[in-house]
Design a protein around this motif. Structure first.
Motif, mmCIF file in Angstrom:
data_model
loop_
_atom_site.group_PDB
_atom_site.id
_atom_site.type_symbol
_atom_site.label_atom_id
_atom_site.label_comp_id
_atom_site.label_asym_id
_atom_site.label_seq_id
_atom_site.Cartn_x
_atom_site.Cartn_y
_atom_site.Cartn_z
ATOM 1 N N ALA A 126 54.892 68.169 63.251
ATOM 2 C CA ALA A 126 54.357 67.132 64.138
ATOM 3 C C ALA A 126 53.484 67.771 65.204
ATOM 4 C CB ALA A 126 55.478 66.324 64.789
ATOM 5 N N THR A 127 52.527 67.001 65.698
ATOM 6 C CA THR A 127 51.654 67.448 66.783
ATOM 7 C C THR A 127 51.042 66.204 67.434
ATOM 8 O OG1 THR A 127 49.819 68.923 67.366
ATOM 9 C CG2 THR A 127 49.588 67.651 65.342
ATOM 10 N N GLY A 128 50.173 66.411 68.393
ATOM 11 C CA GLY A 128 49.553 65.274 69.070
ATOM 12 C C GLY A 128 48.650 65.716 70.194
ATOM 13 N N ILE A 129 48.115 64.744 70.894
ATOM 14 C CA ILE A 129 47.293 64.961 72.095
ATOM 15 C C ILE A 129 48.140 64.519 73.287
ATOM 16 C CG2 ILE A 129 45.126 64.481 73.244
ATOM 17 C CD1 ILE A 129 44.806 65.929 70.596
ATOM 18 N N ILE A 130 48.445 65.451 74.169
ATOM 19 C CA ILE A 130 49.403 65.175 75.237
ATOM 20 C C ILE A 130 48.691 64.696 76.493
ATOM 21 C CG2 ILE A 130 49.418 67.498 76.243
ATOM 22 C CD1 ILE A 130 52.500 67.212 76.438
ATOM 23 N N ASP A 131 49.374 63.805 77.219
ATOM 24 C CA ASP A 131 48.920 63.359 78.527
ATOM 25 C C ASP A 131 49.560 64.269 79.572
ATOM 26 O OD1 ASP A 131 48.224 62.121 80.860
ATOM 27 O OD2 ASP A 131 48.983 60.141 80.318
ATOM 28 N N GLY A 140 49.638 60.717 68.237
ATOM 29 C CA GLY A 140 50.469 61.707 67.578
ATOM 30 C C GLY A 140 50.400 61.621 66.071
ATOM 31 N N TYR A 141 50.849 62.701 65.434
ATOM 32 C CA TYR A 141 50.852 62.787 63.974
ATOM 33 C C TYR A 141 52.096 63.548 63.541
ATOM 34 C CZ TYR A 141 49.743 64.794 59.388
ATOM 35 O OH TYR A 141 49.801 65.215 58.077
ATOM 36 N N ALA A 142 52.756 63.067 62.488
ATOM 37 C CA ALA A 142 53.959 63.726 61.991
ATOM 38 C C ALA A 142 54.031 63.593 60.477
ATOM 39 C CB ALA A 142 55.207 63.119 62.636
ATOM 40 N N ALA A 156 52.791 59.920 59.303
ATOM 41 C CA ALA A 156 52.797 58.853 60.303
ATOM 42 C C ALA A 156 51.797 59.196 61.391
ATOM 43 C CB ALA A 156 54.187 58.668 60.905
ATOM 44 N N TYR A 157 51.020 58.209 61.772
ATOM 45 C CA TYR A 157 50.023 58.364 62.842
ATOM 46 C C TYR A 157 50.397 57.400 63.962
ATOM 47 C CZ TYR A 157 45.533 58.219 65.288
ATOM 48 O OH TYR A 157 44.550 58.269 66.251
ATOM 49 N N PHE A 158 50.547 57.917 65.162
ATOM 50 C CA PHE A 158 51.082 57.142 66.285
ATOM 51 C C PHE A 158 50.007 56.940 67.349
ATOM 52 C CE2 PHE A 158 54.396 59.677 64.370
ATOM 53 C CZ PHE A 158 55.470 58.813 64.234
ATOM 54 N N VAL A 159 49.842 55.704 67.758
ATOM 55 C CA VAL A 159 49.010 55.349 68.906
ATOM 56 C C VAL A 159 49.790 54.317 69.720
ATOM 57 C CG1 VAL A 159 46.784 55.822 67.800
ATOM 58 C CG2 VAL A 159 47.830 53.552 67.569
ATOM 59 N N PRO A 160 49.412 54.055 70.960
ATOM 60 C CA PRO A 160 50.135 53.047 71.747
ATOM 61 C C PRO A 160 50.136 51.681 71.071
ATOM 62 C CG PRO A 160 48.766 54.383 73.183
ATOM 63 C CD PRO A 160 48.415 54.780 71.786
ATOM 64 N N TYR A 165 51.808 54.308 58.730
ATOM 65 C CA TYR A 165 52.485 55.151 57.743
ATOM 66 C C TYR A 165 51.566 55.328 56.540
ATOM 67 C CZ TYR A 165 56.650 54.240 60.538
ATOM 68 O OH TYR A 165 57.548 54.141 61.567
ATOM 69 N N VAL A 166 51.337 56.576 56.174
ATOM 70 C CA VAL A 166 50.434 56.902 55.072
ATOM 71 C C VAL A 166 51.262 57.456 53.923
ATOM 72 C CG1 VAL A 166 48.441 58.255 54.334
ATOM 73 C CG2 VAL A 166 48.584 57.411 56.701
ATOM 74 N N TYR A 167 51.288 56.729 52.801
ATOM 75 C CA TYR A 167 51.991 57.161 51.592
ATOM 76 C C TYR A 167 50.980 57.867 50.693
ATOM 77 C CZ TYR A 167 55.520 53.875 53.269
ATOM 78 O OH TYR A 167 56.446 53.208 54.041
ATOM 79 N N LYS A 168 51.138 59.170 50.555
ATOM 80 C CA LYS A 168 50.132 59.982 49.871
ATOM 81 C C LYS A 168 50.067 59.673 48.377
ATOM 82 C CE LYS A 168 48.233 62.955 51.728
ATOM 83 N NZ LYS A 168 46.940 62.997 52.440
#
Length: 481
Positions: A126-131, A140-142, A156-160, A165-168
């Motif tokens: 997992a990673t992301g762009i931190i405030d 974020g991305y996981a 999974a891609y997270f935004v506010p 959810y991305v099923y490959k």
């Protein structure tokens, strides 16, 4: 409208950082290989490899001392959310993963009943762009699931307000909306700073370098041990045509040698036996370097001193370790509080403001458990301080020093009267408040009735936690008390 980096950017960012995290997990699990480029190693012993648990000891010495207890002044009932998500495993997994990889992430989702679920994801997935202001992510991305070849199967891609959810394998995307004002992926970070907002790993580069040097020393000692066990010998004055089985001569307890053609007896000698002391001293040197880097003692790394230390001396020698653990408590507590805040938004289906949790404080158990002598000293000190400043020490702050919970009889004595709950329900039944807001009101009014909060402070807290204006908050306070 906020511009996001996108899932492709975060996917590449994770792929770049992932090998460094996996390398530190190899050192923690003692699966790292010795990087030996010496020409002195015999070809038949190139396979020899050793292991040391120093990096694991450096991580566990901190992780085992960090025990999360509770959230104080919990107006949003965050403790209940964690208690429903296996807290014994959740907190320990988050702490251990953050110490190894510098950060981990708490992934929040809803179960079938709409209650928040929490899952720990390590820094390699997992990673992301931190405030930098809130410590939460902007996006974020996981990787939630990988196949047997470590390729992503579910991302999974997270935004506010939304999680994609991305099923490959199925090549499809599912979007689920939520009321949270931040992505439902919360970082828990160890020792962050302005230059490295995602923190620093407990297994630093210098720790790995010292480990490699120590492992090479162990490998050379193993090779030299073969020569130490069987020192080299020689025979002078032996005829050239005499053949001796060298292995049998080395292992045999009786060796027969006859005179040579000149009637002289052969002379048998032995070269000076190789000493293992230089390797032991070199290993001690690397242990001293590692202990200085991590705050451990030589006893922790296996070099026990002749004179056992007292309890006070042991605690004094671990002062650096205590400071590191105290720093970790502050940063980890912020991460746990942020995760609980977003989980409360998801549970109540409401977008709370982050400033509404400003009074909630994470509480930890003492880093060093006090022994009988320390408990006696704390008791004597508390009595003397309370004589000088009455009421300075009470059950709450003594709990932080001793780690021992108060008796149940004392807890029942200080529990607020149960009639307050009914009065609050009657006063707020037409206000449309949810369960978390009602629980917050109970806590605030209990503190007001016990004299901890003034009337103005109580009115401000009620207005902040419920979203009501101060006039309505004052009416509620007067109607209950």
């Amino acid at each position: 409208m906020t511009e996001y980096k996108g899932i492709s950017y975060l996917r590449n960012k994770l792929n770049n950082k992932r090998p460094r995290v996996l390398e530190r997990y190899e050192y923690y699990e003692m699966k790292n290989c010795v990087k030996d480029r010496s020409r002195m190693t015999p070809p038949g012993m190139q396979w020899l490899n050793g292991t040391l648990g120093w990096c694991g000891k450096a991580v566990d010495s901190i992780a085992d001392r960090l025990i999360f207890r509770t959230f104080q002044d919990d107006h949003f009932d965050i403790n209940q959310i964690y208690s429903m998500n296996n807290p014994d495993t959740l907190f320990d997994s988050a702490i251990l993963s953050s110490l190894i990889s510098s950060c981990c992430f708490i992934y929040i989702s809803s179960d079938r009943d709409g209650y928040p679920r929490m899952q720990i994801i390590d820094g390699s997935n997992a990673t992301g762009i931190i405030d930098p202001i809130t410590g939460l992510l902007k996006e974020g991305y996981a990787v939630l699931k990988r196949d047997n070849y470590k390729k992503p199967m579910l991302e999974a891609y997270f935004v506010p307000g939304r999680t994609d959810y991305v099923y490959k394998r199925e090549d499809k995307t599912e979007s689920i909306k939520n009321p949270a004002p931040y992505p439902l992926l919360v970082p828990v970070i160890f020792r962050p700073d302005a230059a490295r907002p995602f923190g620093h790993s407990r297994i630093s580069r210098s720790c790995m370098s010292i480990m490699q040097s120590a492992l090479r020393t162990i490998k050379r000692a193993e090779i030299s041990g073969e020569f130490y066990s069987y020192p080299q010998r020689y025979i002078l004055g032996l005829d050239e045509d005499v053949e001796i089985d060298k292995w049998k001569a080395t292992m045999s307890s009786l060796l027969t040698l006859t005179k040579n053609d000149n009637g002289q007896n052969p002379t048998i000698g032995q070269f000076q036996q190789q000493s293992m002391t230089p390797y032991i001293e070199q290993l001690k040197m690397f242990a001293a370097l590692f202990s200085g880097e991590t705050g451990l003692t030589m006893d922790d790394l296996g070099f026990v001193s002749d004179n056992p230390s007292s309890a006070e001396a042991i605690k004094a020698s671990h002062e650096n370790l205590r400071l590191i653990a105290r720093k970790a408590q502050r940063t980890f507590g912020t991460g746990f509080l942020n995760a609980g805040y977003l989980a409360a938004c998801l549970r109540d289906d409401m977008t709370y403001s982050r400033r509404q949790i400003n009074l909630t404080i994470p509480a930890w158990e003492p880093i060093f458990e006090p022994d009988a002598a320390m408990l006696s000293s704390i008791g004597d000190g508390a009595i003397k301080i309370n004589q000088a400043v009455p009421g300075y020490f009470d059950t709450d702050n003594l709990r932080n020093l001793t780690g021992i919970n108060e008796s149940k009889a004392e807890q029942q004595a200080i529990t607020p009267p149960p009639t307050i709950d009914n009065k609050i329900t009657e006063s707020t039944q037409n206000k449309g408040l949810n369960g978390a807001q009602t629980q917050s009101l109970i806590t605030i009014i209990s503190q007001f009735t016990s004299g901890i909060l003034s009337e103005g402070q109580a009115v401000n807290l009620i207005a902040t936690s419920t979203g009501l204006n101060k006039e309505e908050a004052s009416k509620i306070l007067k109607g209950v008390v």
